[in-house]
Scaffold this active site. Sequence first.
Site, short mmCIF file in Angstrom:
data_model
loop_
_atom_site.label_atom_id
_atom_site.label_comp_id
_atom_site.label_asym_id
_atom_site.label_seq_id
_atom_site.Cartn_x
_atom_site.Cartn_y
_atom_site.Cartn_z
N GLU A 95 0.82 -1.21 0.00
CA GLU A 95 0.00 0.00 0.00
C GLU A 95 0.85 1.26 0.00
OE1 GLU A 95 -1.17 -2.17 3.82
OE2 GLU A 95 0.11 -2.64 2.11
N ARG A 97 19.47 -29.81 -5.45
CA ARG A 97 20.30 -29.79 -6.66
C ARG A 97 19.64 -29.09 -7.83
NH1 ARG A 97 21.95 -34.36 -3.95
NH2 ARG A 97 20.28 -35.74 -4.64
#
Length: 367
Positions: A56, A211
């Site tokens: 906001e 990985r």
Amino acid sequence: MSRNDVDVHFMRMALRLAAQPRAETLPNPMVGAVVVRSGRVVGRGTHRKTGGPHAEVLALAQAGPSARGSTLYLTLEPCSHTGRTPPCTEAILKSGIFRVVAAMVDPNPRVRGRGMRKLRARGVRTAVGILEPEARALNEVFITRVSKQRPFVTVKLAQSLDGKIATSAGKSRWISGPAARRWAHRLRAESDALLVGVRTVLADDPQLTVRSGPNRRGPIRVVLDSMLRTPPNARLFASKSPVWIAATPRASRKKELWLRRAGAEILRLPADRGRVSFRALLKALARREVSRLLIEGGGEVVASALEARAVDRAVWVIAPKILGGKNAVPAVGGKGSRSPNHAVRLEETHVRRVGEDWILEGKVRFP
């Protein structure tokens, strides 16, 4: 268009903005904001990173003087307290915003309606509940942590067609195929912490690393180890990612010293029937701002999570293999359900094929 149609249109825009930076906002929620004046968007904002400006504030800054007399659409109620940043309600009041529409009330006990009440008390018109189901789905991880004081918990298991996660000889490499294992690494990369039991560590000596995926450093590795049986030379300690070991107060102080020297952090937690209390573990992880916990086994750890009714999502990798053997390790241990009517169910399920395996996932619903 009716006012409701207009509100829905701009709230959808705010939800799309909120969904953009998914990986960086936790433990904070994902929030999007849109400032609208005379049917035209004059400001947009997205909360991109914890500690950074809220959505906001960014939207109001972009709108500038045009914010006065405008409507602000928010996917979550604005905060009214000082945390890592100042309260957003003050910025809204200073901007001269005429109306604030929020998709949902913030479930955080520090807010929970206070933001909207403060705005109403100062003459700002408010509305709450526009596209609330979509907003809640977007922030299910945040909502779980602040309302239940625990992480959002996902269980992931790889099993054979007959429901086994290891043979009668204790062998589990590899039940699933290489494509499913690569997919599992991406799931790890999306998690803050990964939990296994000490039996998995002793049997498989896993590294529990990532990985592939965005978080290549990997999640925190958490071992449920009531009596500190984890070996100090376990492969867990070869990686730079933190290792936390949850133990009971009765566990050996000498073993704790050895494991600390190896690089572990020991979490001494209350016991439940001689084992680490699962609920206490989840509360401790939430206090440490772990929002997404992935449980990868073994079967007794999964059973403990289910018995604590603390699983939100289940992901089952099913390999087209039959291991057989009444002494083979089942996917879920514990006492189990007394009847099919008392079984834990999955809802909103999705099934996909990955390589040679099938992956079934869904939301967990307890009887």
